[in-house]
Motif scaffolding. Structure first.
Motif, PDB file in Angstrom:
ATOM      1  N   PHE A  55     -36.882  66.616  37.999  1.00 36.04           N
ATOM      2  CA  PHE A  55     -37.027  65.865  36.759  1.00 36.04           C
ATOM      3  C   PHE A  55     -35.748  65.125  36.359  1.00 36.04           C
ATOM      4  O   PHE A  55     -35.746  64.344  35.406  1.00 36.04           O
ATOM      5  CB  PHE A  55     -37.437  66.798  35.609  1.00 36.04           C
ATOM      6  N   VAL A  56     -34.646  65.383  37.067  1.00 35.05           N
ATOM      7  CA  VAL A  56     -33.368  64.736  36.744  1.00 35.05           C
ATOM      8  C   VAL A  56     -33.405  63.286  37.238  1.00 35.05           C
ATOM      9  O   VAL A  56     -33.813  63.002  38.367  1.00 35.05           O
ATOM     10  CB  VAL A  56     -32.186  65.486  37.380  1.00 35.05           C
TER      11      VAL A  56
ATOM     12  N   ASP B 112     -37.933  62.164  29.963  1.00 32.69           N
ATOM     13  CA  ASP B 112     -39.092  62.744  29.284  1.00 32.69           C
ATOM     14  C   ASP B 112     -40.261  61.780  29.394  1.00 32.69           C
ATOM     15  O   ASP B 112     -40.102  60.560  29.269  1.00 32.69           O
ATOM     16  CB  ASP B 112     -38.791  62.966  27.794  1.00 32.69           C
TER      17      ASP B 112
ATOM     18  N   VAL C 122     -32.598  63.882  31.953  1.00 35.34           N
ATOM     19  CA  VAL C 122     -33.983  64.052  32.376  1.00 35.34           C
ATOM     20  C   VAL C 122     -34.813  62.959  31.714  1.00 35.34           C
ATOM     21  O   VAL C 122     -34.587  62.597  30.560  1.00 35.34           O
ATOM     22  CB  VAL C 122     -34.503  65.450  31.963  1.00 35.34           C
TER      23      VAL C 122
ATOM     24  N   ASP D 256     -34.374  73.177  33.593  1.00 32.43           N
ATOM     25  CA  ASP D 256     -35.033  71.947  34.027  1.00 32.43           C
ATOM     26  C   ASP D 256     -34.995  71.865  35.553  1.00 32.43           C
ATOM     27  O   ASP D 256     -33.940  72.046  36.175  1.00 32.43           O
ATOM     28  CB  ASP D 256     -34.334  70.713  33.441  1.00 32.43           C
TER      29      ASP D 256
ATOM     30  N   TYR E 113     -34.818  59.317  27.551  1.00 29.47           N
ATOM     31  CA  TYR E 113     -33.907  60.174  28.296  1.00 29.47           C
ATOM     32  C   TYR E 113     -33.408  61.276  27.361  1.00 29.47           C
ATOM     33  O   TYR E 113     -33.233  61.062  26.158  1.00 29.47           O
ATOM     34  CB  TYR E 113     -32.692  59.385  28.784  1.00 29.47           C
TER      35      TYR E 113
ATOM     36  N   ALA F 226     -30.083  67.091  30.338  1.00 34.92           N
ATOM     37  CA  ALA F 226     -30.742  68.179  31.067  1.00 34.92           C
ATOM     38  C   ALA F 226     -30.330  69.524  30.479  1.00 34.92           C
ATOM     39  O   ALA F 226     -29.189  69.709  30.049  1.00 34.92           O
ATOM     40  CB  ALA F 226     -30.384  68.111  32.541  1.00 34.92           C
TER      41      ALA F 226
END
Length: 301
Positions: A67-68, A83, A81, A63, A56, A59
């Motif tokens: 993706f959140v 990753d 977000v 972004d 994580y 954000a």
């Protein structure tokens, strides 16, 4: 559509692997060696498009909302977000010198036998391939016989080609055909051949953005020169022969010439952005594989 003999052979090898056929002895040795090295990703653990969750992170502006991770974000005042690990498959090309000089062992039989230089180079290359394929990379040999592919079946192909290689010339030169731009390469050889050929190969690859590692594989006898008195020196393919009554008198000049060649190889590697090391067949193979694995990791960053 008809298949070439090479395609048919590769298909047969893959079929054997899928059916659980007995693995070549070289592959078994390589897998045992690879098991001694902790798995790594050759620098692949970085954010990017992929399926595997990595970490994580807070954000940032820009972004996309998709993706959140709203569940993780609900536990704090910030948005986070997920990753994902970069999973773009890389290509690793291996050149294992098959020249006659690589078949030398200074202790070929008995209780203190050592592997030939070729045998050690082959098992190192294949163990490295095991690690790379487990990490999701495509691995192949330079030249046309085994282009980079993913998957366990490729290991059987690599083992079969490596085990069957037996060059007729005294000394080898790097084979660089088929190496893609921006790929990585590993050269394993005694590098006793023409330095000009090595320099040209490294220059051509550097121009294509290929990074890599060179490992000089030597027998301890080639390092220590433990010869004295009347001795006949003959190359493995028989192309060179020298007889002397006082071999000990040659030791100092030989050691100096070997050191000079090694320094030249290290310099060529440095200019191409490659890494260079020497490994002796009298030393444990694990140490060389660990260095190779780490060198590729460092080069991928």
């Amino acid at each position: 559509m008809s298949l070439s003999p090479q395609d048919n052979a590769a298909l047969s090898l893959r079929r054997q692997a899928e059916e659980g056929a007995a693995l070549p002895a070289l592959l078994i040795a390589a897998e045992h060696l690879a098991a001694t090295v902790q798995m790594g990703g050759h620098g692949r653990r970085r954010a990017g498009p992929g399926e595997e969750f990595w970490q994580y992170r807070p954000a940032h502006s820009g972004d996309a909302a998709r993706f959140v991770d709203w569940r993780r974000s609900a536990r704090s005042d910030a948005q986070f977000v997920r990753d994902r690990e970069w999973q773009l498959a890389q290509s690793l090309h291996l050149w294992v010198d098959d020249a006659a000089s690589m078949r030398f062992s200074g202790a070929p039989s008995g209780r203190h036998a050592r592997p030939t230089k070729a045998g050690r180079a082959q098992v190192l290359a294949l163990a490295l391939a095991v690690l790379a394929i487990r990490a999701g990379e495509r691995v192949g040999l330079t030249g046309p016989l085994a282009p980079p592919r993913p998957g366990r079946a490729q290991l059987v192909t690599l083992a079969s080609v490596l085990a069957s290689d037996a060059g007729a010339t005294d000394y080898g030169a790097p084979e660089v055909t088929g190496i893609a731009a921006q790929a990585r390469a590993v050269f394993l050889s005694d590098f006793f051949g023409d330095l000009g050929a090595i320099e040209r190969a490294l220059g051509a690859l550097a121009d294509r953005g290929v990074s890599g590692v060179m490992v000089q594989v030597l027998d301890p006898a080639e390092e220590d020169f433990p010869f004295d008195g009347r001795t006949i020196f003959e190359s493995m393919a028989g192309g060179l022969r020298h007889e002397t009554r006082e071999a000990g008198d040659l030791r100092a000049r030989y050691v100096a010439r070997l050191a000079e060649r090694r320094a030249r190889l290290a310099d060529l590697a440095l200019k191409a952005g490659w890494q260079f090391s020497t490994h002796h067949t009298g030393a444990p193979a694990q140490a060389a594989l660990l260095w190779l694995h780490g060198a590729l990791e460092r080069g991928a960053r």
